[in-house]
Scaffold this motif. Structure first.
Motif, PDB file in Angstrom:
ATOM      1  N   SER A  30      22.581  56.184  10.813  1.00 22.31           N
ATOM      2  CA  SER A  30      21.229  55.681  11.034  1.00 22.31           C
ATOM      3  C   SER A  30      20.244  56.834  11.144  1.00 22.31           C
ATOM      4  N   ASP A  33      18.684  56.476  15.140  1.00 21.63           N
ATOM      5  CA  ASP A  33      19.380  56.969  16.335  1.00 21.63           C
ATOM      6  C   ASP A  33      20.597  57.842  16.039  1.00 21.63           C
ATOM      7  N   LYS A  35      23.491  57.033  14.891  1.00 20.27           N
ATOM      8  CA  LYS A  35      24.796  56.388  15.027  1.00 20.27           C
ATOM      9  C   LYS A  35      25.388  56.121  13.651  1.00 20.27           C
TER      10      LYS A  35
END
Length: 152
Positions: A30, A33, A35
């Motif tokens: 992502s 963020d 992740k």
């Protein structure tokens, strides 16, 4: 502009960078963020380089729309995607005057502006076109190769 490995995944917010391809799909990270997620082959995934915007004459690549926004904003952030619809349409008309208002919805404009701001914050969009940079760098080599052939 380096958006070749940037993905939009249906049902998932934001944008993702393609990291690794697996035998059942791929791993993406992502941009919001950081992740990592695994994406299966059943997910609807679009590469940003394959997305175009309808105009009255032709389809314009999303990368060109991002470049036009970057030119307008001098490589800075665009307006917020949460602005009212009339303001977003007016802004997009300044960026891409010939966009097809019947086929490009406000929701599309919101998504494009949101994506641009996300990519701009990561330094992935600019008003420079990669084609111009590549041609300028390759031009002397092509000329030298052509001169060498002519001399022979």
């Amino acid at each position: 502009m380096s958006i070749e490995k940037i993905l939009a995944i249906s049902g998932k917010p934001g944008l993702y960078e393609l990291k690794v391809q697996t035998r059942t799909g791929f791993v993406a990270e992502s941009l919001i963020d950081g992740k990592k997620i695994t994406v299966g082959l059943r997910n609807n995934v679009s590469l940003l380089t394959e997305i175009s915007v309808y105009t009255y004459n032709e389809e314009v690549r999303l990368a060109e729309v991002f470049r036009a926004i970057a030119e307008k904003e001098d490589n800075g952030p665009a307006i917020s995607h949460k602005e009212d619809n009339a303001k977003l349409e007016e802004y997009f008309r300044e960026v891409l005057p010939e966009y097809d208002e019947d086929r490009v919805y406000v929701s599309d404009i919101k998504k494009i502006v949101n994506w641009y701001n996300l990519l701009q914050s990561k330094g992935l969009v600019s008003k420079e076109t990669p084609a111009e940079t590549a041609t300028e760098a390759e031009a002397p080599e092509v000329t030298e190769a052509a001169e060498a052939k002519t001399e022979e």
